[in-house]
Design an enzyme around this catalytic site. Structure first.
Site, PDB file in Angstrom:
ATOM      1  N   SER A  45       1.009  -1.323  -0.014  1.00 56.80           N
ATOM      2  CA  SER A  45       0.004   0.086   0.014  1.00 56.80           C
ATOM      3  C   SER A  45       0.829   1.149   0.121  1.00 56.80           C
ATOM      4  CB  SER A  45      -0.971   0.051   1.079  1.00 56.80           C
ATOM      5  OG  SER A  45      -0.282   0.202   2.585  1.00 56.80           O
ATOM      6  N   THR A  67      -2.495  -6.095  -1.530  1.00 55.31           N
ATOM      7  CA  THR A  67      -3.173  -5.724  -0.484  1.00 55.31           C
ATOM      8  C   THR A  67      -4.652  -5.524  -0.669  1.00 55.31           C
ATOM      9  OG1 THR A  67      -2.970  -3.361  -1.407  1.00 55.31           O
ATOM     10  CG2 THR A  67      -1.208  -4.087   0.143  1.00 55.31           C
ATOM     11  N   ASP A 147     -23.346   0.643   5.642  1.00 59.24           N
ATOM     12  CA  ASP A 147     -22.859   0.469   4.437  1.00 59.24           C
ATOM     13  C   ASP A 147     -23.773   0.747   3.316  1.00 59.24           C
ATOM     14  OD1 ASP A 147     -21.490  -0.030   1.948  1.00 59.24           O
ATOM     15  OD2 ASP A 147     -20.162  -1.703   2.833  1.00 59.24           O
ATOM     16  N   THR A 176     -13.987   0.800   6.061  1.00 55.89           N
ATOM     17  CA  THR A 176     -14.267   1.487   4.615  1.00 55.89           C
ATOM     18  C   THR A 176     -13.050   1.896   3.961  1.00 55.89           C
ATOM     19  OG1 THR A 176     -14.196   3.725   5.316  1.00 55.89           O
ATOM     20  CG2 THR A 176     -16.298   2.765   5.747  1.00 55.89           C
ATOM     21  N   ARG A 209      -8.158   3.456   6.826  1.00 55.03           N
ATOM     22  CA  ARG A 209      -7.066   4.350   6.478  1.00 55.03           C
ATOM     23  C   ARG A 209      -7.342   5.367   7.423  1.00 55.03           C
ATOM     24  NH1 ARG A 209      -5.281   0.707   4.137  1.00 55.03           N
ATOM     25  NH2 ARG A 209      -4.870   0.183   2.014  1.00 55.03           N
ATOM     26  N   GLU A 243       0.409   9.126   8.437  1.00 60.67           N
ATOM     27  CA  GLU A 243       1.636   8.058   8.638  1.00 60.67           C
ATOM     28  C   GLU A 243       2.419   8.371   7.052  1.00 60.67           C
ATOM     29  OE1 GLU A 243      -1.399   4.976   8.601  1.00 60.67           O
ATOM     30  OE2 GLU A 243      -0.348   4.039   6.907  1.00 60.67           O
ATOM     31  N   HIS A 260       0.045   0.591  11.445  1.00 61.05           N
ATOM     32  CA  HIS A 260      -0.721   0.187  10.116  1.00 61.05           C
ATOM     33  C   HIS A 260      -0.513  -1.398   9.871  1.00 61.05           C
ATOM     34  CE1 HIS A 260      -2.304   1.334   5.704  1.00 61.05           C
ATOM     35  NE2 HIS A 260      -2.610  -0.007   6.299  1.00 61.05           N
ATOM     36  N   GLY A 263      -3.707  -5.766   9.636  1.00 61.70           N
ATOM     37  CA  GLY A 263      -3.769  -7.063   8.653  1.00 61.70           C
ATOM     38  C   GLY A 263      -2.548  -7.722   8.568  1.00 61.70           C
ATOM     39  N   TYR A 264      -1.610  -7.749   9.375  1.00 58.50           N
ATOM     40  CA  TYR A 264      -0.325  -8.164   9.004  1.00 58.50           C
ATOM     41  C   TYR A 264      -0.209  -9.592   9.625  1.00 58.50           C
ATOM     42  CZ  TYR A 264       2.462  -4.365   6.963  1.00 58.50           C
ATOM     43  OH  TYR A 264       3.389  -3.745   6.022  1.00 58.50           O
TER      44      TYR A 264
HETATM   45  N1  LIG Z   1      -4.933  -1.610   8.512  1.00 57.25           N
HETATM   46  C1  LIG Z   1      -4.764  -2.552   7.871  1.00 57.25           C
HETATM   47  O1  LIG Z   1      -4.112  -3.386   8.073  1.00 57.25           O
HETATM   48  C2  LIG Z   1      -5.845  -2.796   6.610  1.00 57.25           C
HETATM   49  C3  LIG Z   1      -6.662  -1.728   6.434  1.00 57.25           C
HETATM   50  N2  LIG Z   1      -7.739  -1.952   5.305  1.00 57.25           N
HETATM   51  C4  LIG Z   1      -8.443  -1.088   4.848  1.00 57.25           C
HETATM   52  O2  LIG Z   1      -9.759  -1.344   5.166  1.00 57.25           O
HETATM   53  C5  LIG Z   1     -10.638  -1.033   4.098  1.00 57.25           C
HETATM   54  C6  LIG Z   1     -11.650  -2.207   3.989  1.00 57.25           C
HETATM   55  O3  LIG Z   1     -11.098  -3.463   3.801  1.00 57.25           O
HETATM   56  P1  LIG Z   1     -12.030  -4.642   3.190  1.00 57.25           P
HETATM   57  O4  LIG Z   1     -13.222  -4.975   3.828  1.00 57.25           O
HETATM   58  O5  LIG Z   1     -11.036  -5.578   2.609  1.00 57.25           O
HETATM   59  O6  LIG Z   1     -12.538  -3.643   1.717  1.00 57.25           O
HETATM   60  P2  LIG Z   1     -14.018  -3.957   0.630  1.00 57.25           P
HETATM   61  O7  LIG Z   1     -13.749  -3.149  -0.482  1.00 57.25           O
HETATM   62  O8  LIG Z   1     -14.207  -5.314   0.817  1.00 57.25           O
HETATM   63  O9  LIG Z   1     -15.005  -3.220   1.908  1.00 57.25           O
HETATM   64  C7  LIG Z   1     -15.247  -2.116   2.074  1.00 57.25           C
HETATM   65  C8  LIG Z   1     -16.717  -1.745   2.184  1.00 57.25           C
HETATM   66  O10 LIG Z   1     -16.718  -0.402   2.730  1.00 57.25           O
HETATM   67  C9  LIG Z   1     -17.951   0.201   2.163  1.00 57.25           C
HETATM   68  N3  LIG Z   1     -18.034   1.499   2.087  1.00 57.25           N
HETATM   69  C10 LIG Z   1     -17.502   2.346   1.292  1.00 57.25           C
HETATM   70  N4  LIG Z   1     -17.727   3.647   1.666  1.00 57.25           N
HETATM   71  C11 LIG Z   1     -18.664   3.779   2.829  1.00 57.25           C
HETATM   72  C12 LIG Z   1     -19.120   4.614   3.562  1.00 57.25           C
HETATM   73  N5  LIG Z   1     -19.159   5.898   3.575  1.00 57.25           N
HETATM   74  N6  LIG Z   1     -19.767   4.364   4.655  1.00 57.25           N
HETATM   75  C13 LIG Z   1     -19.890   3.017   5.016  1.00 57.25           C
HETATM   76  N7  LIG Z   1     -19.463   2.063   4.338  1.00 57.25           N
HETATM   77  C14 LIG Z   1     -18.926   2.520   3.084  1.00 57.25           C
HETATM   78  C15 LIG Z   1     -18.084  -0.442   0.681  1.00 57.25           C
HETATM   79  O11 LIG Z   1     -19.261  -0.464   0.219  1.00 57.25           O
HETATM   80  C16 LIG Z   1     -17.511  -1.991   1.099  1.00 57.25           C
HETATM   81  O12 LIG Z   1     -18.623  -2.656   1.286  1.00 57.25           O
HETATM   82  C17 LIG Z   1      -9.666  -0.987   2.869  1.00 57.25           C
HETATM   83  O13 LIG Z   1     -10.261  -0.258   1.878  1.00 57.25           O
HETATM   84  C18 LIG Z   1      -8.595  -0.621   3.420  1.00 57.25           C
HETATM   85  O14 LIG Z   1      -8.207   0.693   3.161  1.00 57.25           O
HETATM   86  C19 LIG Z   1      -7.835  -3.253   4.620  1.00 57.25           C
HETATM   87  C20 LIG Z   1      -6.823  -4.298   5.103  1.00 57.25           C
HETATM   88  C21 LIG Z   1      -5.930  -4.156   6.194  1.00 57.25           C
HETATM   89  O1  LIG Z   2      -4.400  -4.478   2.494  1.00 56.09           O
HETATM   90  C1  LIG Z   2      -4.425  -3.201   2.836  1.00 56.09           C
HETATM   91  O2  LIG Z   2      -5.055  -2.386   2.312  1.00 56.09           O
HETATM   92  C2  LIG Z   2      -3.637  -2.753   4.021  1.00 56.09           C
HETATM   93  O3  LIG Z   2      -3.728  -1.950   4.572  1.00 56.09           O
HETATM   94  C3  LIG Z   2      -2.175  -3.461   4.193  1.00 56.09           C
HETATM   95  O4  LIG Z   2      -2.188  -4.640   4.883  1.00 56.09           O
HETATM   96  C4  LIG Z   2      -1.186  -2.607   4.697  1.00 56.09           C
HETATM   97  O5  LIG Z   2       0.086  -3.239   4.610  1.00 56.09           O
HETATM   98  P1  LIG Z   2       1.219  -2.668   3.455  1.00 56.09           P
HETATM   99  O6  LIG Z   2       0.761  -2.993   2.131  1.00 56.09           O
HETATM  100  O7  LIG Z   2       1.281  -1.054   3.966  1.00 56.09           O
HETATM  101  O8  LIG Z   2       2.529  -3.398   3.770  1.00 56.09           O
END
Ligand SMILES: NC(=O)C1=CN([C@@H]2O[C@H](COP(=O)(O)OP(=O)(O)OC[C@H]3O[C@@H](n4cnc5c(N)ncnc54)[C@H](O)[C@@H]3O)[C@@H](O)[C@H]2O)C=CC1
Ligand SMILES: O=C(O)C(=O)[C@H](O)COP(=O)(O)O
Length: 390
Positions: A45, A67, A147, A176, A209, A243, A260, A263-264
């Site tokens: 990312s 990611t 959602d 989101t 995010r 960040e 961050h 998800g690691y």
């Molecule tokens: N901190 C970390 O390590 C990680 C962070 N993330 C973040 O988490 C987010 C979500 O991940 P996933 O569930 O895999 O993505 P996803 O795309 O499967 O789900 C995101 C959901 O958020 C909904 N959404 C969009 N705008 C919205 C709003 N204004 N209000 C409510 N819902 C809304 C979408 O309709 C969708 O269903 C990712 O986009 C990424 O930015 C994801 C994985 C790891």
């Molecule tokens: O999958 C995502 O979206 C994430 O936020 C990642 O898990 C974050 O990891 P890096 O891609 O920044 O290593």
């Protein structure tokens, strides 16, 4: 064929070197120069894929991000240049859900509440939000989903307004993407107004995010809460608005803070890498496919045996064997405390902890053995591998 990969991508070097010459670089500092003569780019990312990065990409035909989030990639620019793109949706949903569960269980112990008495508001019901909901269901913890996009698309689940969530939920957890346009932008979705309307005693978690939460508004609300003037508020942040820079006035106000890494899990990273590897093989017309499971080592504590029906305390022990958020929180505070805000050293320390991250596992890496009436079925629903004894 030359394949440029982010050095922070477990298993990538071994896999992609079967296809061509692999060059490995830090993702955050990749430049246009790095893409000269590169055929495929595999990122995480922290690499911004935009017009500027692609100016010297004379051979690039494929970009893969290991990611879930895709906000760092300008897909329209890639499409206009005829460069194929793939991501890894859902690869780390388990890790993020287990981060949220650990945060809640440890907070429960510290603040003296039972997680079974809490109602959770999940904002964003995609891969992560839905998997978290499934875990809460397994434990019998009530939750509400928000959602509006899924709701408009006709998703058959019951959705609730943000107002319902703020009024009814003790815990609000953000899942989101970061969006600035469209009908439901998420940039600063949590702002002064949102925070003012929360219940007293609310817990806010952001593992989505950074800019989904206005960090200055959160700092004001936490300062008021902790000075006794405002409503009681607890916040957990895995992601920060600027960040790898972190607001050092905000950091001490947070219950848990991590760089961050929600998800690691090793499984999640292996899934991310294999998803982009498999997509690239398909793109090249190759039949080979790799499963994440085939790459994973055995867990340090692979098996646990129950002697009685599990209760909250056993659940705490079982889940903390796998992941205790305090481990990352402690290291993060120590690392950040040794750097000055806004300095390159802070960014380096933030990324160093991510690069050298420990081999965290998911619940599935542990087999829990026990009789059916010990409640092993719900542990299986929570993700543990279960061996039911007769
Ligand atoms: N901190 C970390 O390590 C990680 C962070 N993330 C973040 O988490 C987010 C979500 O991940 P996933 O569930 O895999 O993505 P996803 O795309 O499967 O789900 C995101 C959901 O958020 C909904 N959404 C969009 N705008 C919205 C709003 N204004 N209000 C409510 N819902 C809304 C979408 O309709 C969708 O269903 C990712 O986009 C990424 O930015 C994801 C994985 C790891
Ligand atoms: O999958 C995502 O979206 C994430 O936020 C990642 O898990 C974050 O990891 P890096 O891609 O920044 O290593």
């Amino acid at each position: 064929m030359k394949i440029l990969i982010d050095e922070n991508m477990p298993y990538a070097e071994a896999l992609f070197s079967q296809l061509g010459e692999v060059i490995s670089k830090p993702g955050r500092t990749m430049t246009a120069e790095d893409l000269v003569d590169i055929d495929a780019l595999m990122i995480r990312s922290v690499t911004k894929v935009n017009e500027a990065l692609l100016t010297k990409a004379n051979k690039l035909k494929f970009v893969g991000t290991a990611t879930a989030g895709q906000d760092h990639v300008n897909e329209a620019t890639l499409a206009a240049k005829g460069i194929a793109f793939t991501a890894a949706p859902g690869c780390n949903k388990v890790g993020v859900a287990e981060y949220v569960l650990s945060s809640l269980m440890v907070l429960g112990q510290q603040q003296g509440f039972s997680i079974f008495d809490k109602k959770v508001g999940i904002i964003g019901a995609g891969n992560v939000g839905s998997y978290l909901a499934q875990c809460l269901e397994a434990l019998g913890i009530p939750y509400l989903l928000n959602d509006p996009i899924k709701q408009q698309q006709g998703d058959s689940r019951t959705f609730h307004s943000l107002d319902d969530i703020r009024l009814q939920c003790d815990v609000i957890t953000m899942h989101t993407p970061i969006t600035r346009d469209g009908e439901y932008p998420t940039h600063h979705l949590v702002d002064d107004t949102f925070l003012a309307d929360l219940q007293s005693g609310a817990i806010l978690i952001n593992a989505a995010r950074g800019p989904v939460v206005d960090n200055l508004a959160l700092k004001r609300a936490l300062q008021q809460s902790q000075s006794g003037e405002g409503k009681k508020l607890t916040a957990v942040l895995d992601v920060f608005e600027h960040e790898p820079q972190v607001d050092l006035e905000l950091l001490p106000l947070l219950a848990f803070a991590t760089p961050h890494v929600a998800g690691y899990g090793l499984e999640g990273k292996a899934r991310g890498t294999t998803m982009v590897y498999n997509s690239y093989c398909q793109f090249l017309g190759l039949e080979q496919q790799v499963t994440a499971a085939s790459l994973l080592p055995i867990a340090p504590v692979p098996q646990v045996s129950l002697s009685q029906e599990w209760d909250e305390s056993t659940l705490f022990s079982l889940t903390q064997i796998v992941y205790d958020v305090r481990r990352d929180d402690g290291l993060f505070r120590r690392e950040m405390g040794q750097t000055a805000e806004g300095s390159p050293e802070m960014a380096t320390a933030f990324d160093r902890m991510r690069k050298n991250y420990w081999d965290r596992r998911e619940y599935s890496a542990i087999t829990v053995a026990g009789e059916a009436h010990f409640g092993v079925e719900s542990l299986a629903k929570l993700g543990f591998t279960v061996e039911e004894r007769p």
